[in-house]
Design an enzyme around this catalytic site. Structure first.
Site, mmCIF file in Angstrom:
data_model
loop_
_atom_site.group_PDB
_atom_site.id
_atom_site.type_symbol
_atom_site.label_atom_id
_atom_site.label_comp_id
_atom_site.label_asym_id
_atom_site.label_seq_id
_atom_site.Cartn_x
_atom_site.Cartn_y
_atom_site.Cartn_z
ATOM 1 N N CYS A 1 0.853 -1.198 0.000
ATOM 2 C CA CYS A 1 0.000 0.000 0.000
ATOM 3 C C CYS A 1 0.882 1.237 0.000
ATOM 4 C CB CYS A 1 -0.981 -0.030 1.157
ATOM 5 S SG CYS A 1 -0.271 -0.559 2.728
ATOM 6 N N SER A 2 1.006 1.926 1.108
ATOM 7 C CA SER A 2 1.720 3.209 1.062
ATOM 8 C C SER A 2 2.252 3.614 2.429
ATOM 9 C CB SER A 2 0.773 4.291 0.558
ATOM 10 O OG SER A 2 -0.353 4.339 1.418
ATOM 11 N N CYS A 3 2.626 2.636 3.258
ATOM 12 C CA CYS A 3 3.035 2.966 4.617
ATOM 13 C C CYS A 3 4.318 3.787 4.641
ATOM 14 C CB CYS A 3 3.273 1.689 5.417
ATOM 15 S SG CYS A 3 1.816 0.647 5.482
HETATM 16 FE FE FE Z 1 1.609 0.362 3.229
#
Ligand code: FE
Length: 203
Positions: free
Chosen positions: A107-109
């Protein structure tokens, strides 16, 4: 007014659904209290300039650097930098032989307290797919030429880690104050898609 979805099932209006989502996020402790009412404050609290302070301290103080590499979360907290998505900060130290670049392929952590909320390019499917598969050409496209002699290590975020790259301190910065050092560190260098440049006008 109650609408219906594509299967003709009644759905609540957007406002009600947003409220329900907000309540469950808060109930589960997934967002700080009041954060959703004040996104501007949230954005300013999680600022990558905090990460730049951490890097500058690590460059200036070998003992601090050691603690930072040992336990990123605790060492950031020493500077008053902590908060959600900062519970598991792991610092990756670049060396002349090894360059780190970080990604969250799922995702985009990011580690919010030190890197801020993730930039759009970091969240893009293109970046996430390509940095894992072909980091050297991708970095080149982003303007960063990593010599063949330097290993590129791509590190993928997991549920238990939020990474911060400790970039190489550039030459010509001997004797600089922490404040001056922090001013040349940018978010990209702490993600690993750039290196720190001390040339006047570079940042
Ligand atoms: Fe992520």
């Amino acid at each position: 007014m109650i609408g219906t979805d594509k299967d003709n099932v009644p759905v609540a209006p957007v406002g009600q659904r947003a409220q329900a989502l907000k309540e469950i996020l808060e109930e589960k402790g997934l967002v700080p209290d009041g954060a959703l009412e004040n996104v501007e404050a949230l954005l300013s609290e999680f600022d990558w300039s905090n990460g730049a302070r951490v890097v500058a301290r690590a460059w200036s103080d070998p003992d601090y650097r050691g603690r930072l590499l040992q336990d990123g979360t605790a060492a950031c907290a020493e500077l008053g930098i902590e908060g959600p998505e900062g519970e598991y900060i792991v610092v990756l130290e670049d060396t002349p032989e090894r360059h780190h670049v970080i990604v969250c392929t799922q995702c985009s952590c990011t580690a919010w307290p030190v890197l801020g909320l993730p930039p759009d390019w970091y969240k893009s499917p293109e970046y996430r797919a390509r940095v894992a598969r072909e980091p050297r050409p991708l970095l080149r496209e982003l303007g960063l030429e990593i010599p063949e002699s330097v290993e590129i290590r791509v590190v993928d975020t997991t549920a238990e880690t939020r990474f911060l790259v400790l970039p190489l301190r550039p030459g010509g910065t001997e004797g600089w104050s922490e404040e001056r050092l922090a001013a040349i560190v940018d978010r990209e260098s702490m993600i690993g898609v750039a290196v720190v440049d001390a040339t006047p006008g570079a940042t």
